[in-house]
Write a protein that holds these residues in place. Structure first.
Motif, PDB file in Angstrom:
ATOM      1  N   PHE A 147       0.932  -1.446  -0.133  1.00  0.00           N
ATOM      2  CA  PHE A 147       0.125   0.215   0.413  1.00  0.00           C
ATOM      3  C   PHE A 147       0.828   0.862   0.436  1.00  0.00           C
ATOM      4  O   PHE A 147       0.475   2.100  -0.260  1.00  0.00           O
ATOM      5  CB  PHE A 147      -0.921   0.160   1.714  1.00  0.00           C
ATOM      6  N   ILE A 148       1.998   1.319   0.580  1.00  0.00           N
ATOM      7  CA  ILE A 148       3.021   2.573   0.997  1.00  0.00           C
ATOM      8  C   ILE A 148       3.186   2.854  -1.005  1.00  0.00           C
ATOM      9  O   ILE A 148       3.347   3.795  -1.213  1.00  0.00           O
ATOM     10  CB  ILE A 148       3.953   2.381   1.656  1.00  0.00           C
ATOM     11  N   ASP A 181      -3.718   2.891  -2.242  1.00  0.00           N
ATOM     12  CA  ASP A 181      -4.642   2.144  -1.977  1.00  0.00           C
ATOM     13  C   ASP A 181      -5.530   2.109  -3.522  1.00  0.00           C
ATOM     14  O   ASP A 181      -6.543   2.151  -2.637  1.00  0.00           O
ATOM     15  CB  ASP A 181      -5.298   2.681  -0.390  1.00  0.00           C
ATOM     16  N   GLU A 189      -8.652  -4.952   1.668  1.00  0.00           N
ATOM     17  CA  GLU A 189      -9.582  -4.213   2.599  1.00  0.00           C
ATOM     18  C   GLU A 189      -9.514  -3.127   3.420  1.00  0.00           C
ATOM     19  O   GLU A 189     -10.264  -2.615   3.965  1.00  0.00           O
ATOM     20  CB  GLU A 189     -10.773  -4.288   1.312  1.00  0.00           C
ATOM     21  N   PHE A 190      -9.176  -4.458   4.523  1.00  0.00           N
ATOM     22  CA  PHE A 190      -8.938  -4.297   5.546  1.00  0.00           C
ATOM     23  C   PHE A 190      -7.833  -3.260   6.084  1.00  0.00           C
ATOM     24  O   PHE A 190      -8.650  -2.825   6.919  1.00  0.00           O
ATOM     25  CB  PHE A 190      -9.555  -5.756   6.200  1.00  0.00           C
ATOM     26  N   VAL A 191      -6.692  -3.683   5.484  1.00  0.00           N
ATOM     27  CA  VAL A 191      -5.645  -2.829   5.768  1.00  0.00           C
ATOM     28  C   VAL A 191      -6.589  -1.296   5.459  1.00  0.00           C
ATOM     29  O   VAL A 191      -5.313  -0.470   5.774  1.00  0.00           O
ATOM     30  CB  VAL A 191      -4.690  -3.824   5.458  1.00  0.00           C
ATOM     31  N   ALA A 192      -6.399  -1.327   4.013  1.00  0.00           N
ATOM     32  CA  ALA A 192      -6.107   0.543   3.579  1.00  0.00           C
ATOM     33  C   ALA A 192      -7.276   0.793   2.389  1.00  0.00           C
ATOM     34  O   ALA A 192      -7.306   1.954   2.126  1.00  0.00           O
ATOM     35  CB  ALA A 192      -4.915   0.192   2.881  1.00  0.00           C
ATOM     36  N   ALA A 193      -8.437  -0.220   1.972  1.00  0.00           N
ATOM     37  CA  ALA A 193      -9.363   0.177   0.919  1.00  0.00           C
ATOM     38  C   ALA A 193     -10.117   0.554   2.072  1.00  0.00           C
ATOM     39  O   ALA A 193     -10.598   0.945   2.718  1.00  0.00           O
ATOM     40  CB  ALA A 193      -9.274  -1.095   0.429  1.00  0.00           C
ATOM     41  N   SER A 194     -11.178   1.967   0.738  1.00  0.00           N
ATOM     42  CA  SER A 194     -11.946   2.032   1.134  1.00  0.00           C
ATOM     43  C   SER A 194     -13.357   1.963   0.412  1.00  0.00           C
ATOM     44  O   SER A 194     -14.141   2.425   0.806  1.00  0.00           O
ATOM     45  CB  SER A 194     -11.621   3.873   0.840  1.00  0.00           C
ATOM     46  N   HIS A 239     -13.472  -4.209   4.291  1.00  0.00           N
ATOM     47  CA  HIS A 239     -13.573  -1.626   4.159  1.00  0.00           C
ATOM     48  C   HIS A 239     -14.872  -2.135   5.660  1.00  0.00           C
ATOM     49  O   HIS A 239     -14.825  -0.864   6.764  1.00  0.00           O
ATOM     50  CB  HIS A 239     -13.212  -1.447   3.972  1.00  0.00           C
ATOM     51  N   ARG A 277     -13.544  -3.352   8.601  1.00  0.00           N
ATOM     52  CA  ARG A 277     -12.875  -2.470   9.589  1.00  0.00           C
ATOM     53  C   ARG A 277     -13.870  -1.346  10.232  1.00  0.00           C
ATOM     54  O   ARG A 277     -13.972  -1.119  11.468  1.00  0.00           O
ATOM     55  CB  ARG A 277     -12.069  -2.230   8.803  1.00  0.00           C
ATOM     56  N   VAL A 278     -15.308  -1.002   9.611  1.00  0.00           N
ATOM     57  CA  VAL A 278     -15.528   0.333   9.742  1.00  0.00           C
ATOM     58  C   VAL A 278     -16.739  -0.322  10.732  1.00  0.00           C
ATOM     59  O   VAL A 278     -16.912  -0.036  12.126  1.00  0.00           O
ATOM     60  CB  VAL A 278     -16.470   0.249   8.966  1.00  0.00           C
ATOM     61  N   ASN A 338     -14.751  -0.711  13.838  1.00  0.00           N
ATOM     62  CA  ASN A 338     -14.618   0.505  14.575  1.00  0.00           C
ATOM     63  C   ASN A 338     -15.356   1.360  15.834  1.00  0.00           C
ATOM     64  O   ASN A 338     -15.398   0.914  16.806  1.00  0.00           O
ATOM     65  CB  ASN A 338     -13.945   1.689  13.575  1.00  0.00           C
TER      66      ASN A 338
END
Lengths: 348, 265
Positions: free
Chosen positions: B122-123, B127, B205-210, B215, B218-219, B222
């Motif tokens: 991702f870096i 993403d 998706e969990f790590v960095a996608a939106s 994702h 992950r939301v 949170n």
């Protein structure tokens, strides 16, 4: 055996037994029985929890007769959930977590509010633009962490300033700084006293100047990290909770006192290095602690650290109802134990 | 008559596997609710049935849309991994030197846990879709590669001997023979790696996608919304079941077709 020798042996036995009994009494009476307690932090050990870690490092809990195990949090941990399952006795939680938990029937009571100002701010590169008021956000690409409290704060700010999502672009981001460093987003949400200082230093080393946009200064009072426990523990052992709070707040007072800068830095280094961050930078930690002072110490001075801002909590609850994060008001004022913190602050 | 019997057999198989999946999900939910009841946990820890149903109704559409995105990436990544594995396996078959180098690279990459490397991708790449495709294909290619290398290095003596004698033989014929003779094994490996490609897509998706179901999880995490996570898991399960089922049907069809052709030949 002579009758005299038998008598002497008996006397000697009685004396030894008496000595053992007296010794045991002294040993146990000197040592207070220590209560085992667990404190779950909201996130990984960082300067955002400097007071909690300071109290643990320098034995403030032990002095109060408590054996407190401080365990870091993380994305998969939730302090309030740990309180409900009995995994922890105390926790550090944000206000939105408290309100959501109350809405779902959790037993949670706020016993102190560590942050008097919410550390969530937005970092941006200076030079191209300045953001001093919400109107300055117009046309900008603003990062938000969907589902986290920075999203709630930004949406509340937009509503308060009569701005709509059409006025700017809200770009979902996560914990990586990459979207900001690559310029994909112009304003990036950070915890001012931790990530904020880290990013600022990184960019300053590349001769880039940064600014911070603070929603708190623009009227959005959204309470941040607070100390929570259960009403059951408060009912069963109010004195124990009070002793815990006393030690914890002493940790915060002393860690933020500039004269203890070295001690606070060492406490942080101990934790950051134990979590694999061997390259933790002392100057960075010092700067982070300095920024934390402004966010934690109330206007009344450091003695009042931990005071609960009831109006701030009510506003937080209103924001959450307004954004439909909870269906209805949860009666947040009933979950704030303002008496206990008053007693601790005034040393009653 | 036989065809319709086969069709009804297949339909019954599909229905049975769907019922098994839904049944297992319901049993798990019941177990969770029982645990909640025994421990007297509030809805904050484990959601009530009422909360679960209301979340199901209110967010099913969102999760269905998210799952479509996730599975589109998973399927694309899976296809890439199959092609990639086939190319490496054929290279190994043709050129020992190049094959050894490629095999070494493929095996070495596998030595690094891909999940731990996700943030690095991702870096470097950002993403966007490319990163998600790379992660998905890298997670799922290895089992297919191993199978294909095994299949291509295994002689099919009887058939190869026949072609040798009639002198209608090239390296491509050999690949074709070995692949078709071991089609069942290859298809099983491809079906097996399908779940891995879904895992890869969700992890990315969990790590960095939106976007996507990873994702959404992950939301939900949170906000400590276990009820949303449970609904998302149901949707993932249904889509995964459907994907594997389609692959199985395609695989069986392909197998029958190849079998029919070889019988004719």
């Amino acid at each position: 055996m002579k009758p005299g020798a038998k008598q002497s042996l008996l006397v000697a036995l009685v004396v030894i037994l008496a000595m053992v009994l007296v010794g045991t009494f002294f040993v146990f009476s000197k040592k207070k029985p220590q209560q085992e307690r667990t404190l779950r932090l909201k996130w990984l050990a960082n300067v955002g929890f400097v007071g909690d870690l300071y109290a643990d490092t320098y034995g403030f809990f032990t002095e109060e007769g408590l054996n407190v195990k401080v365990i870091p949090g993380g994305p998969e941990h939730d302090a309030i959930r740990d309180l409900q399952t009995g995994e922890a006795h105390f926790g550090i939680a944000s206000s939105d977590q408290v309100v959501k938990a109350l809405a779902k029937g959790a037993d949670v009571v706020v016993i102190a509010q560590i942050y008097q100002k919410n550390p969530v701010q937005w970092i941006y590169r200076r030079g191209q633009f300045e953001v001093n008021a919400p109107e300055d956000l117009k046309g900008k690409i603003v990062g938000i962490t969907i589902g986290d409290n920075d999203e709630n704060i930004m949406r509340a700010l937009l509503k308060r300033s009569q701005l709509t999502e059409a006025d700017l672009k809200l770009q979902p981001v996560q914990y990586s700084y990459v979207p900001f460093t690559t310029g994909e987003v112009q304003l990036f949400p950070v915890y001012r006293n931790t990530q904020g200082v880290e990013l600022m230093k990184q960019l300053q080393s590349q001769n880039e100047q940064v600014g911070f946009f603070d929603p708190d200064r623009n009227g959005v009072r959204f309470v941040a990290n607070s100390v929570v426990t259960t009403s059951k523990l408060l009912k069963d052992d109010r004195e124990g909770v009070k002793r815990f709070l006393k030690a914890l707040l002493r940790g915060w007072r002393e860690s933020l006192n500039p004269t203890n800068q070295e001690l606070a830095t060492n406490a942080m280094l101990r934790y950051t290095q134990s979590t694999g961050n061997a390259g933790a930078d002392t100057s960075l930690i010092r700067e982070q602690i300095a920024v934390s002072r402004d966010l934690v110490i109330p206007s009344e001075g450091e003695k009042a650290i931990g005071k609960i801002d009831v109006n701030g909590w009510l506003m937080t609850e209103d924001i959450m109802v307004d954004q439909k994060l909870v269906e209805r008001k949860v009666g947040i004022q009933n979950a704030l134990d303002t008496k206990l913190i008053e007693e601790v602050i005034t040393n009653k | 008559m036989r065809k319709s019997l086969n069709n009804s057999k297949t339909s019954w198989h599909i229905f049975k596997s769907l019922i098994s999946f839904v049944g297992l999900y319901i049993i798990c939910i019941c177990g969770l609710l029982l645990f909640k009841w025994i421990k007297s946990y509030p809805d904050y820890v484990i959601p009530s049935l009422r909360l679960l149903i209301s979340t199901f109704v209110s967010s099913l559409e969102i999760y269905l849309k998210a799952a479509i995105t996730t599975f589109a990436v998973a399927i694309a990544g899976h296809c890439i991994s199959v092609v990639l594995a086939l190319l490496v396996a054929i290279s190994v078959f043709f050129s020992k030197k190049l094959g050894n180098i490629l095999r070494f690279i493929a095996f070495t990459i596998q030595a690094f846990p891909i999940i731990a490397m996700v943030p690095v991708f991702f870096i470097i790449i950002g993403d966007d879709l490319r990163t998600r495709l790379i992660i998905t294909s890298m997670i799922s290619y290895f089992p297919i590669l191993l199978t294909l290398i095994g299949v291509l290095s295994e002689p099919v003596d009887e058939v190869e001997h026949f072609f040798n004698t009639v002198k209608k033989f090239s390296s491509f014929n050999l690949i074709g023979i070995r692949l078709s003779e071991n089609l069942r094994t290859t298809i099983t490996a491809i079906i097996g790696s399908a779940t891995l490609s879904v895992v890869g897509s969700i992890v990315a998706e969990f790590v960095a996608a939106s976007e996507g179901i990873g994702h959404e999880i992950r939301v939900a995490l949170n906000g400590n919304r276990l009820e949303s996570i449970l609904v998302a898991l149901f949707v993932i399960g249904i889509f995964n079941w459907l994907y594997i089922l389609i692959l199985e049907i395609l695989g069986t069809g392909l197998y029958r077709l190849t079998l029919g052709q070889s019988m004719k030949g």
